[in-house]
Design an enzyme around this catalytic site. Structure first.
Site, PDB file in Angstrom:
ATOM      1  N   LYS A  54       0.826  -1.211   0.000  1.00 21.04           N
ATOM      2  CA  LYS A  54       0.000   0.000   0.000  1.00 21.04           C
ATOM      3  C   LYS A  54       0.860   1.261   0.000  1.00 21.04           C
ATOM      4  O   LYS A  54       0.597   2.208  -0.746  1.00 21.04           O
ATOM      5  CB  LYS A  54      -0.934  -0.004   1.210  1.00 21.04           C
ATOM      6  CG  LYS A  54      -2.014  -1.063   1.138  1.00 21.04           C
ATOM      7  CD  LYS A  54      -2.880  -1.060   2.394  1.00 21.04           C
ATOM      8  CE  LYS A  54      -3.992  -2.090   2.292  1.00 21.04           C
ATOM      9  NZ  LYS A  54      -4.859  -2.089   3.490  1.00 21.04           N
ATOM     10  N   CYS A  70      -0.776   0.865   6.125  1.00 24.22           N
ATOM     11  CA  CYS A  70      -1.110  -0.050   7.227  1.00 24.22           C
ATOM     12  C   CYS A  70      -2.069  -1.134   6.745  1.00 24.22           C
ATOM     13  O   CYS A  70      -2.847  -0.917   5.810  1.00 24.22           O
ATOM     14  CB  CYS A  70      -1.794   0.697   8.378  1.00 24.22           C
ATOM     15  SG  CYS A  70      -0.784   1.894   9.230  1.00 24.22           S
ATOM     16  N   ASP A  71      -2.031  -2.264   7.425  1.00 21.83           N
ATOM     17  CA  ASP A  71      -3.027  -3.301   7.178  1.00 21.83           C
ATOM     18  C   ASP A  71      -3.163  -4.146   8.436  1.00 21.83           C
ATOM     19  O   ASP A  71      -2.174  -4.438   9.102  1.00 21.83           O
ATOM     20  CB  ASP A  71      -2.644  -4.186   5.996  1.00 21.83           C
ATOM     21  CG  ASP A  71      -3.833  -4.995   5.506  1.00 21.83           C
ATOM     22  OD1 ASP A  71      -4.602  -4.463   4.692  1.00 21.83           O
ATOM     23  OD2 ASP A  71      -4.008  -6.144   5.969  1.00 21.83           O
ATOM     24  N   SER A  72      -4.409  -4.530   8.747  1.00 25.70           N
ATOM     25  CA  SER A  72      -4.681  -5.296   9.965  1.00 25.70           C
ATOM     26  C   SER A  72      -5.409  -6.590   9.657  1.00 25.70           C
ATOM     27  O   SER A  72      -6.235  -6.651   8.737  1.00 25.70           O
ATOM     28  CB  SER A  72      -5.548  -4.474  10.934  1.00 25.70           C
ATOM     29  OG  SER A  72      -4.913  -3.280  11.320  1.00 25.70           O
TER      30      SER A  72
END
Length: 198
Positions: A54, A70-72
């Protein structure tokens, strides 16, 4: 050193609000990165790869900025959960999670194109879910809130009623570990206070 523009490569209103609440005014540039091209079985490696993808997709557009991706995901009972695809899937997920413990992982990538530096980290928070009745689960899913969240829950909305305890960074569960971001900015040579808006 004067701070460059801070760019958030995410459409997440929760991440944006965390930054605003902390005095940072981000420029929001959602990434068009295709997440389906990343297929990894380890949640730590997965969120780091996604956050990197990203950030890398947006960084060329802002050569003088600091770009955050960010990624969760939620790691629970040997499975990796992102956003539920359907309300029925969210309900079934909650049936499994209630009364148990999962791990919310968020990958963070900071890119400073001008300095030619990229930093990627992962933060992990243990989430203790309350024992929630079938009716409460159905009512919660009907609000639509779980459909937009990794793990099908939030702690800064209605889902906060259904989380008993967190072990670790609480803002990580909202989608962005503020202490980790501070440390990462420090590695790039900045103080977080450099980014506070007047």
């Amino acid at each position: 050193m004067s701070a460059p523009q801070f760019v958030l490569a995410s459409a997440s209103s929760a991440r944006r609000q965390l930054l605003l609440n902390a005095g940072v005014q981000p420029f929001v540039s959602p990434s068009k990165f295709d997440e389906d091209q990343i297929t990894l079985d380890e949640p730590d490696a997965l969120v780091k790869a996604l956050s990197l993808g990203k950030a890398e997709a947006v960084a060329p557009l802002f050569p003088n900025a600091v770009v955050l991706g960010c990624d969760s995901v939620l790691a629970f009972d040997g499975e990796i959960y992102g956003k539920p695809e359907t309300p029925d899937a969210a309900i079934k997920r909650w049936w499994k999670m209630r009364g148990k413990v999962g791990e919310l992982l968020t990958g963070h990538t900071l890119i400073a194109p001008a300095a030619r530096k990229t930093i990627t980290r992962c933060q992990v928070t243990r989430v203790h879910f309350a024992w929630v009745s079938d009716r409460e689960i159905e009512d919660y899913v009907a609000t639509g809130e779980p459909m937009n969240c990794a793990g099908a829950f939030t702690i800064d909305g209605k889902g906060g009623f259904f989380v008993e305890k967190l072990e670790g960074c609480h803002t990580n569960v909202i989608g962005l570990s503020m202490p980790m971001l501070r440390d990462m900015l420090g590695e790039l040579g900045y103080r977080v206070t450099d980014f506070w808006s007047a």
